[in-house]
Design a protein around this motif. Sequence first.
Motif, mmCIF file in Angstrom:
data_model
loop_
_atom_site.group_PDB
_atom_site.id
_atom_site.type_symbol
_atom_site.label_atom_id
_atom_site.label_comp_id
_atom_site.label_asym_id
_atom_site.label_seq_id
_atom_site.Cartn_x
_atom_site.Cartn_y
_atom_site.Cartn_z
ATOM 1 N N THR A 32 4.472 16.850 -0.938
ATOM 2 C CA THR A 32 3.412 16.169 -1.288
ATOM 3 C C THR A 32 2.762 15.409 -0.068
ATOM 4 O OG1 THR A 32 4.602 14.236 -1.257
ATOM 5 C CG2 THR A 32 4.355 15.371 -3.272
ATOM 6 N N GLY A 33 3.003 15.898 1.055
ATOM 7 C CA GLY A 33 2.436 15.451 2.493
ATOM 8 C C GLY A 33 3.028 14.272 3.047
ATOM 9 N N ASN A 34 4.086 13.781 2.268
ATOM 10 C CA ASN A 34 4.792 12.405 2.795
ATOM 11 C C ASN A 34 6.171 12.729 3.276
ATOM 12 O OD1 ASN A 34 5.334 9.847 3.516
ATOM 13 N ND2 ASN A 34 5.183 9.252 1.429
ATOM 14 N N ALA A 35 6.291 13.600 4.330
ATOM 15 C CA ALA A 35 7.678 14.226 4.843
ATOM 16 C C ALA A 35 8.567 12.773 5.079
ATOM 17 C CB ALA A 35 7.347 15.118 5.996
ATOM 18 N N SER A 36 7.974 11.821 5.649
ATOM 19 C CA SER A 36 8.649 10.504 5.843
ATOM 20 C C SER A 36 9.742 10.056 4.802
ATOM 21 C CB SER A 36 7.961 9.520 6.498
ATOM 22 O OG SER A 36 7.198 8.979 5.357
ATOM 23 N N GLY A 37 9.157 10.429 3.479
ATOM 24 C CA GLY A 37 10.042 10.040 2.528
ATOM 25 C C GLY A 37 10.037 8.374 2.403
ATOM 26 N N GLY A 38 8.859 7.758 2.722
ATOM 27 C CA GLY A 38 8.876 6.164 2.761
ATOM 28 C C GLY A 38 8.975 5.682 1.364
ATOM 29 N N CYS A 39 8.489 6.341 0.292
ATOM 30 C CA CYS A 39 8.699 5.674 -1.072
ATOM 31 C C CYS A 39 9.411 6.654 -1.844
ATOM 32 C CB CYS A 39 7.216 5.619 -1.807
ATOM 33 S SG CYS A 39 6.291 4.068 -1.362
ATOM 34 N N PHE A 179 -7.384 4.003 -8.864
ATOM 35 C CA PHE A 179 -6.007 4.188 -9.323
ATOM 36 C C PHE A 179 -5.618 5.490 -8.361
ATOM 37 C CE2 PHE A 179 -3.086 7.026 -11.342
ATOM 38 C CZ PHE A 179 -2.239 6.232 -12.253
ATOM 39 N N LEU A 180 -6.403 6.531 -8.193
ATOM 40 C CA LEU A 180 -6.214 7.632 -7.233
ATOM 41 C C LEU A 180 -6.154 7.205 -5.695
ATOM 42 C CD1 LEU A 180 -8.721 10.097 -8.712
ATOM 43 C CD2 LEU A 180 -6.425 9.764 -9.349
ATOM 44 N N ALA A 181 -6.788 6.135 -5.377
ATOM 45 C CA ALA A 181 -6.818 5.434 -3.993
ATOM 46 C C ALA A 181 -5.165 5.077 -4.014
ATOM 47 C CB ALA A 181 -7.619 4.464 -3.828
ATOM 48 N N GLY A 182 -4.578 4.452 -4.920
ATOM 49 C CA GLY A 182 -3.219 3.947 -4.673
ATOM 50 C C GLY A 182 -2.265 4.979 -4.778
ATOM 51 N N VAL A 183 -2.590 5.861 -5.413
ATOM 52 C CA VAL A 183 -1.608 7.231 -5.491
ATOM 53 C C VAL A 183 -1.682 7.859 -3.991
ATOM 54 C CG1 VAL A 183 -1.289 9.460 -6.220
ATOM 55 C CG2 VAL A 183 -1.742 7.826 -7.831
ATOM 56 N N ILE A 184 -2.700 7.695 -3.369
ATOM 57 C CA ILE A 184 -2.856 8.396 -2.115
ATOM 58 C C ILE A 184 -2.148 7.177 -1.116
ATOM 59 C CG2 ILE A 184 -4.287 8.518 -0.163
ATOM 60 C CD1 ILE A 184 -6.428 9.571 -2.005
ATOM 61 N N ALA A 185 -2.366 6.066 -1.075
ATOM 62 C CA ALA A 185 -1.619 5.002 -0.222
ATOM 63 C C ALA A 185 -0.003 5.192 -0.512
ATOM 64 C CB ALA A 185 -1.928 3.770 -0.824
ATOM 65 N N ALA A 186 0.344 5.435 -1.633
ATOM 66 C CA ALA A 186 1.735 5.530 -1.901
ATOM 67 C C ALA A 186 2.338 6.737 -1.112
ATOM 68 C CB ALA A 186 2.321 5.389 -3.559
ATOM 69 N N TYR A 187 1.691 7.938 -1.366
ATOM 70 C CA TYR A 187 2.005 9.140 -0.789
ATOM 71 C C TYR A 187 2.143 9.240 0.730
ATOM 72 C CZ TYR A 187 3.190 11.782 -5.125
ATOM 73 O OH TYR A 187 3.869 12.312 -6.423
ATOM 74 N N GLN A 188 1.068 8.403 1.311
ATOM 75 C CA GLN A 188 1.163 8.363 2.560
ATOM 76 C C GLN A 188 1.932 7.407 3.347
ATOM 77 O OE1 GLN A 188 -1.626 10.309 4.566
ATOM 78 N NE2 GLN A 188 -1.383 11.412 3.114
#
Length: 377
Positions: A32-39, A179-188
């Motif tokens: 998903t583009g968030n390889a850091s696994g922050g969430c 809502f979509l901006a929130g999804v982006i934030a969580a993944y990033q």
Amino acid sequence: MRGIAVAAIALTSVLSMAACAKDNGGSNTGSTGNASGGCKLAPKPPAAAAASSSSSAGEKVDGSALKVGLAYDIGGRGDASFNDSAAAGLDKAKADFGVRELKELTAAPNEAEDAKQTRLRQLASEGFNPIIGVGFAYAESLKVVAPEFPNVKFAIVDGAVEGAANVTPLLFAEEQGSFLAGVIAAYQSKTCHVGFVGGVKIPLIQKFDAGFEQGAKAAAPDVKIEKKYLTPAGDFTGFQEPTKGQEAAKGQIEAGADVLYHAAGASGKGVFSAAKSANVKAIGVDSDQYHQATVAESKDVIVSSMLKRVDVAVYDFVKAVAKDDLANFPKVFDLKVDGVGYSTSGDKLDDDLKAVLDGYKAQIIAGKIEVKDKPSS
């Protein structure tokens, strides 16, 4: 022996990293583009079906008889926000429909209410029809002016005038785009900690807040969210003070947030500046802010923008007037009619994340996810 020992240490390190990735949901975030696994991310939504093309694409509309007036809110053309978006819709309408004449007038900061009435009357008296008021601040003036010109078709962005048949509301589902901006934030996010900066604490801006919160928590239930409004209801300077935006953003960054979303008008420039200085990420609003000259120095930290398609609403309103077909005009510009959405400029969102976003979008359109327009706190 020394070589064997080094190899053993390296192998242990690799196995340890793999185990850590598994514990952090690495196999999920890696796609998903968030390889850091922050969430720790929730399961992905079902894939969206392929979109069908619009049946009205390429439709020929004659607007050569129209003189269109646009009454901007504070900032006018060049505000890097919804005034600019309205201008873009008007420019496209002129090009596509052959609109005969345009006239644009702009509100002054802290002007008296009668100044807005005078602006609207001037346009109507000069024969402009339709006339669009950009911003809810024109609602009170339209209550007075619209009845004086019953044959003029007015529209208002972000507002409505009860009982005025010749005033068309141009309303948006800001909460759906947010809502979509929130999804982006969580993944990033690398820290699973994000922030929202609102300009003024009014119901309109709380819709952005509500959608962002719901989207972030849908994508990552354990995400932490910072919130800050720059001014209370009634004090609209919160939309015009980048310094306050910068201070609020700095506070959220110091608290641990590493992706910030703003709905603060020109004050968002300060949010971007703070994000740039701290090397964290930001999400713009209204227009695709990655391409806006006024925030160009911060563009590399802008991963996306929540698109509030005021340009689409203005364009479609002029089109409907030209066709004399306001009866079928959308009541709300939502995800279903592309009235809100998200930008992909700068290639900061990979294809897997876009698929996730489109999956959530499809669920919202289908009514499987109902996005609230009021925040939980």
